[in-house]
Write a protein that holds these residues in place. Structure first.
Motif, PDB file in Angstrom:
ATOM      1  N   UNK A  25      -3.329   0.416  10.123  1.00  0.00           N
ATOM      2  CA  UNK A  25      -4.040  -0.961   9.588  1.00  0.00           C
ATOM      3  C   UNK A  25      -3.392  -1.833   8.528  1.00  0.00           C
ATOM      4  N   UNK A  71      -7.629   3.026   5.701  1.00  0.00           N
ATOM      5  CA  UNK A  71      -6.358   3.355   5.354  1.00  0.00           C
ATOM      6  C   UNK A  71      -5.494   2.182   5.081  1.00  0.00           C
ATOM      7  N   UNK A  72      -6.115   1.298   4.224  1.00  0.00           N
ATOM      8  CA  UNK A  72      -5.073   0.151   3.719  1.00  0.00           C
ATOM      9  C   UNK A  72      -5.589  -0.104   2.424  1.00  0.00           C
ATOM     10  N   UNK A  73      -4.662  -0.739   1.591  1.00  0.00           N
ATOM     11  CA  UNK A  73      -4.768  -0.772   0.202  1.00  0.00           C
ATOM     12  C   UNK A  73      -4.688  -2.382  -0.180  1.00  0.00           C
TER      13      UNK A  73
ATOM     14  N   UNK B 236      -0.720   4.332   4.571  1.00  0.00           N
ATOM     15  CA  UNK B 236      -1.885   3.566   4.012  1.00  0.00           C
ATOM     16  C   UNK B 236      -1.813   3.023   2.499  1.00  0.00           C
ATOM     17  N   UNK B 239       1.177  -1.597   0.235  1.00  0.00           N
ATOM     18  CA  UNK B 239       0.810  -3.009   0.072  1.00  0.00           C
ATOM     19  C   UNK B 239       1.807  -3.939   0.794  1.00  0.00           C
TER      20      UNK B 239
END
Lengths: 108, 376
Positions: A25, A71-73, B236, B239
């Motif tokens: 993602x 699962x994304x920052x 994950x 950035x």
């Protein structure tokens, strides 16, 4: 920093993209997977709440990195006075001095 | 493979200069570098310029100030890595047989008050690296005092460098660094690079090209490898956008490839120049380059590792020996060129044998170059 990064209201959600083959993602959404295959991604709405990975205060504003369950920052300004790594934060909208509406994360 | 030598260099001091004065600084630095090797602009086959600000193509104007000789002029823009990127491309020109003597001239003075970092939509760099530091303290137990020790070392290294932006008139202590105004917790102003300008130039030559440079004097610095990489998706925690630089592992991969290509391991290196724009970075890079483990690094720093005498006491290289980005200062374009000037100085004045230069560029890229002292 959040300018142009898409969100949807009612209910408030950030818009990301997902690679159906790997489950990866991305935010902000990107048209193509990251592996160079040119595989198209699909749009998804992201969870409105996550946990704080790290933070700092710079020029009077608090900045944070929020990990969402997909699962994304997410990296953005956060609304808090005493940030705490591992605490829960949720996405909120704010109106900037220019009148434009944008989003941030705030302590739950 | 052809040898590529850093034969000499010149610069103007890092500091504050009027907006738009970059072209003048470039001429002064280029002239100084050429005089250092006993050459004129007529001896140069090509000029590669690494400029972060301004982004307009001004290299050809700077070249014309040195002479209208018809040489190849290429400008490279790669943010903070612009200087090393220019060296990278100059090396390619020599390796391809297109040039034997190349002037790498880099400068940084914007023409307007525009903030290029902000205009590209990046998080303010102090905020990003402040978050690196906060997470580090959370995970490893690192104290602000450790960042202060790194910064104090670099401030004190800069005291002996004539062109450094920050030349303290006293020994800087970690306590003084900690007491400076807070910029991005836990990073104080003295743990952050200052916003400064400057220009630096070096002359690169093949062994054949040395014949044109009567001022060349041994030992010289031979650049054995240059690796330029961009980020790879890490999962994950990645950035992808709005980061000034991506995951720190980019430095691990790039430096490992550069060392491997030169036939060295980390412990072969005597002196390291890094992108220490913020003190947390140098600590992290020491680990990523293979010198220590999280937690161990803090104990080593407490004992003076990576500072003067580090090789003798710990078997570890010295870092940021000209003060680095914190002490010497970080004009985005020429910083990489300053790193090579410092590597050559260390080879000549301290007897170091192997040097490593590493920089990150906003976006993000990483460039690493490995140099060996050659005595004749």
């Amino acid at each position: 920093m959040t300018d142009g990064k898409p969100f949807r209201k009612d209910p408030l959600r950030l818009i990301g993209s997902r690679d159906a083959q790997t489950g990866q993602v991305y935010f902000p959404p990107r048209p193509l997977a990251v592996d160079g295959s040119l595989r198209a991604t699909e749009e998804i709405e992201l969870s409105p709440q996550g946990t704080l990975y790290s933070w700092t205060r710079f020029a009077g504003a608090f900045y944070g990195q929020i990990d969402l369950p997909e699962g994304v920052r997410i990296q953005c300004i956060i609304e808090d006075e005493a940030p705490e790594i591992g605490a829960a934060y949720k996405v909120v909208t704010v109106t900037e001095p220019s009148g434009d509406e944008t989003w941030r994360f705030a302590r739950v | 493979m052809s040898e590529i030598f850093v034969v000499g260099g010149g610069c103007v001091p890092v500091g504050k200069y009027p907006l738009g004065s970059g072209r003048e600084l470039a001429r002064r630095a280029g002239e100084a570098a050429l005089r250092d090797v006993g050459a004129t602009f007529r001896d140069v086959d090509a000029m590669y310029a690494g400029v972060a600000m301004p982004t307009s193509p001004q290299a050809v104007l700077a070249a014309k100030d040195l002479g209208l000789t018809g040489l190849t002029v290429i400008q490279v823009i790669n943010a903070s890595a612009s200087g090393l990127a220019a060296v990278h491309e100059a090396m390619n020109a020599i390796l391809a047989g297109r040039a034997e003597v190349v002037l790498v001239s880099s400068w940084d003075v914007p023409t307007t008050k525009e903030d290029p970092i902000k205009s590209m939509g990046f998080l303010p760099p102090p905020a990003l690296f402040g978050m690196w530091a906060q997470r580090r303290m959370h995970e490893v137990g690192t104290k602000p005092e450790h960042f202060a020790m790194v910064a104090a070392k670099n401030w004190n290294n800069a005291r002996a460098i004539p062109h450094a932006a920050r030349r303290a008139d006293h020994v800087v202590t970690p306590e003084e660094v900690l007491a400076a105004p807070m910029v991005a917790a836990p990073m104080t102003a003295m743990m952050c690079t200052p916003w400064v300008y400057g220009a630096a130039a070096i002359v690169l030559a093949s062994r054949e090209g040395l014949k044109r440079l009567p001022g060349a004097r041994w030992p010289l610095s031979r650049i054995d490898t240059s690796e330029a990489r961009s980020e790879i998706y890490s999962g994950p925690d990645h950035v992808i956008e709005s980061q000034v630089v991506g995951p720190p592992e980019i430095s691990q991969r790039t430096v490992a490839a550069a060392l491997d290509g030169a036939g060295y391991g980390p412990k072969d290196v005597d002196v390291v120049q890094v992108h220490d724009a913020f003190a947390i970075e140098e600590l992290v890079y020491a680990e990523l380059f293979g010198y220590s483990q999280p937690g161990e690094t803090e104990r080593l720093i407490e004992q003076g590792a990576f500072g003067p005498g580090s090789k003798e006491r710990f078997g570890l290289p010295e870092f940021s020996t000209d003060g680095g980005l914190i002490g010497r200062g970080h004009p985005g374009g020429p910083t990489g060129v300053f790193q090579h000037i410092e590597t050559l100085r260390r080879f000549r004045e301290h007897g170091d044998r192997v040097g490593l230069c590493q920089l990150l560029g906003a976006g993000s890229t990483c460039i690493a170059q490995v140099a060996t002292r050659v005595d004749r």
